[in-house]
Motif scaffolding. Sequence first.
Motif: not given
Length: 680
Positions: A294, A307-308, A311, A314, A330, A334
């Motif tokens: 990231t 990217k999704k 995330q 994470e 987070i 989103m």
Amino acid sequence: MTSDKQEKIDEQLRPLYAELQKYGQTQDWDRALKTTRKILGISSNEKKATQSKIICLMQLDKFDEAYGTMTKNANDTADLFFERAYCEYRLNRIEDAYNTLKSIERDLSEREQELLAQVLFKLEKYNECVDYYRSLVKNNADEYQSTRQANFIAALATWKLTDPSCNVQLESNDLSDETYDTTYNSACVLLSSGKYAEAEIKLRNAEAQCRRELEEEGDMNEEEISRETANIRVQLAYCLQQEDKNVEALTLYNDVLKTKPTDLAVIAVASNNLAVLNRDQNLFDSRKRIKTATAPETEPKLNAFQKKILQVNEALLAIYTGQHETARRILDKMVQKNNDTDDSVPLAKVSLLMKEKKLPEATQLLQEFIENGKQRSISLYCRLTYVQLLLSQGKVNQACDYLRSDEELLVKPGIVATLVTLYNYLEDTKSAAQVLNEAVDRLYNLDRTKGKHSRALAYLIKQNIIYQEKQGNGKRVTEMLEILHKLYPNDTNTLSKLIIHYLKSDPERANLLSQKLPSIKQLAEGIDVDTLESTFGKRVTKAEKTIEKTKASDSGSTATTTVTTTSAEKKKKKRKRKIRLPKKYDPTSKPDPERWLPLRERTYYRGKRGKRGKQAAVGKGTQGAVGSDQSATTTITTSTGAQRSMPSSKGTGASGSSATQPKPMPPSGKSAASKRKGRR
């Protein structure tokens, strides 16, 4: 006067333009750029020189300066649509490039179409991108055809990966193995379709092709070749990971990261997938991996789908490490950014609520997501998670109602079996039988449309027969047996059951079906009549069967051996052994009643004595004192030395006190030295 001045300028410019043409033909862009600046220094209104300057800057990768020149000279560069769009594309201004190309009123040229296809790929409009590339591949055949084909397959693979519901019709020549790029991208298409075994073969071929081509060029060492093939090996590791070959995948990911590839996207993907392999173990390593994936510099290299995933992972890592507020922040971020229909974010929120033991809130969240998404397809994992939440709260009826309302689930044997089990738990056999009945009809119609018969249908029919017989529905049992007989016409067991049921309702049909039964002659094949007659009415014991099998295997013949001996004759006779007694055995003496107890637990056990005689009492009183009761210990001196006597129940001292010592409690699991220390 003006004409004379213009003539002088033209005379100065004429050799410069000739020089510019020469540098353009030799592709000496540095000198060509200097020449254009000389021309514009003499006359700033030279349109050709301005456009030539822009081309030179683009060839020298000075896109920022080229774009600034076009902006300053808008009138002279109004028709440079491709150049403007290409500069915007290279400066990562993708939306501006798209608008520039769409503003062209005429039909797009070939190079403009290719640029538009690339812009659409960056904008993640993969369906339009695939259409443009398919048209370009069909209508062109030049030296760039292999690159064009590779880009087309890459767009196709990414479209299938990001949108599993897309209906892509692959043509025979869509997937190619001409170069290692096309082979690699073809493998990505197979990966997106879930064909992991075929994709693994293609990826290994792509790596071999890449190595072979780079080795033939001869200007790369092994380390550089490893870096060049890093993306192929990462994709191969992902393929192995999907095939549950986690050890091989882990080794490949680590090998790729050790080579320190220059592509940041490769590093991000490998780091993320390593964190996924760790799961809830080795969280410190997972945190380092996710932090690497990231990093801000890797963000431009990844698409929105990647990217999704990063995330969400994470957030899950934060949940594993107990950082619930971080995970919630987070996930909320989103939700604000994305309005897509993916269920990864809601499921991550459900995981967070379950960790916090907020089951009602988790159930409510998932229920709202499913109800709001009725117009789209909800994943099986999401639906089963909702059912699990209901069952964990004891809402069995509600779980059954939800499963029963989903027609897509009622063709899966596992779901049907779960429903039947739940209804049996509720003691509602009627609903269980009804669920099986509906599932059989639905799956039978589905198989007929596909033109094939699944094993699941036969399994459900057999279970349905059992439940319908319990309900006393003979007509439905007969229908099920008819379907089963059509599926497996050579199954005599099913045929015989069907005949028995027809004997009650339709004897003519039973008679007709009985003609399909095998004849007695066919049934009697391979049967030894003599063996049957000899064993009929006689109970064969287990010992006789074992002997019979042994003889049959030793002889090697197919005919069985007749057993005529009785079990009593075949049993081995036990030899009577003479009872052996100990040498010092005295039949007149009574046995010790405490002989079954360990020595330490017997009443007469006094423990070990480290010192004997006069020194026995040393150290038990004050310094220099002598023991007062030395007669408490009785010793017997023999020819072999002094031995401790057995304790007696009678008093030996003058005072008449008992000499029997109290039974010590042995400490468990300690050494002999510690035990002696405890006696002091």
